[in-house]
Design an enzyme around this catalytic site. Structure first.
Site, PDB file in Angstrom:
ATOM      1  CG  ASP A   1      -1.743   1.174   1.418  1.00  0.00           C
ATOM      2  OD1 ASP A   1      -2.318   1.553   0.520  1.00  0.00           O
ATOM      3  OD2 ASP A   1      -1.975   1.647   2.462  1.00  0.00           O
TER       4      ASP A   1
ATOM      5  CD  GLU B   1      -3.169   8.283  -0.044  1.00  0.00           C
ATOM      6  OE1 GLU B   1      -3.643   8.944   0.818  1.00  0.00           O
ATOM      7  OE2 GLU B   1      -3.402   8.046  -1.265  1.00  0.00           O
TER       8      GLU B   1
END
Lengths: 200, 200
Positions: free
Chosen positions: B7, B9
């Site tokens: 991922d 953020e």
């Protein structure tokens, strides 16, 4: 969004086996995927020669350590990576690729690996899957990407034809003669312009 | 060979929308995928606020230009890229991601894009596909890769559970409470060690 799938040897770096053939003087090792369409057959042929000559993985790795990317390849790749997601699709092996990826700024590469015995003899190849380049392009398309593929050899043709767009780069005469409908580029600046015009 | 799916953020860079909320003083924009499991619903909510406040794409891009990767993220990613193929899987948009990818050394990212009107208003999101993170991990598995996935939010859980191995990184309490079986790491060195131990 686009994924650009690029072949490695002949497109970004010199042919590893040709460099190794020149270093060892073994002319037989100059046979590449540009001459032999059956990769497994080609690798069995190479492994037999290595065993006969008592050459180990480390001998090939020593040659690779001295290989530099083709002139202009790093700059081409750096600029392309700003315009699209780039994945190098190669039939080479992770044991060979790493020092080259370091010099190219660690682009993503999908390739294969080797089966090596305790004394460093290359015993076999471990293909991630058959038709790895083609299957990777199909996988990118299946998750919603527009795809562009480019290479110079027999083992690149299926991915180039499966991709939404594609071309050849510095391919030899026999590949050109058999694929007159494909565009070919010899210079990185023209290759880059064509890719940029044909991605989304 | 392994693909590590990460991922973006919260794992490598700060939450873009939280940074933008802080800059604009719009507390409503602090809602993220860590709070709202339905991404389309969350984006519609955000786009409505932007329109109400007459905020354009360029206003968000100005905030992003000032965002730096999380402390230690670049070093973590640089080292991980030497051990495995890394693909960032994010629900963000290419219009947002580019300046962040530049700072991270142009890792490969699979994300989405925006539909923007001539005056710069964000009109809609263009998802590459539904469940993009999960589908990408499935695609990597389908072409013979061993997969490891990590993230911090609701939209990461399916890819983490579909991957051959995975964990959480700096996930909030609610994610942890609902997923007590997943390992979680707070520090990059421990996160990196765990990934290295769990890839092939």
């Amino acid at each position: 969004m686009t994924v650009v799938a690029l072949d490695l040897e002949g497109v970004l770096v010199p042919e590893i086996w040709i460099s190794f053939a020149e270093k060892t003087g073994l002319e037989e090792l100059k046979r590449t995927t540009r001459d032999e369409p059956d990769y497994r057959k080609l690798m069995n042929y190479r492994i037999d020669i290595l065993k006969r000559e008592n050459l180990k993985l480390k001998d090939i790795q020593e040659t690779i350590a001295s290989i530099r990317p083709l002139e202009g390849a790093k700059e081409f790749l750096d600029e392309l990576r700003q315009s699209a997601q780039v994945v190098i699709l190669s039939d080479t092996f992770e044991e060979f690729a790493k020092p080259l990826m370091k010099q190219l700024g660690w682009p993503t590469i999908f390739c294969n690996s080797l089966s090596v015995s305790a004394d460093g003899t290359i015993e076999d190849i471990r293909m991630r899957q058959e038709e790895g380049k083609l299957r990777a392009v199909e996988a990118f398309r299946s998750i919603g990407f527009y795809t562009f593929a480019a290479g110079d050899s027999y083992n690149d043709l299926k991915m180039i034809r499966k991709a939404d767009a594609g071309c050849l780069f510095r391919a030899p005469e026999n590949i050109l003669d058999e694929n007159p409908d494909l565009r070919i580029f010899e210079r990185y600046d023209e290759f880059l312009s064509y890719i940029k015009e044909n991605i989304k």
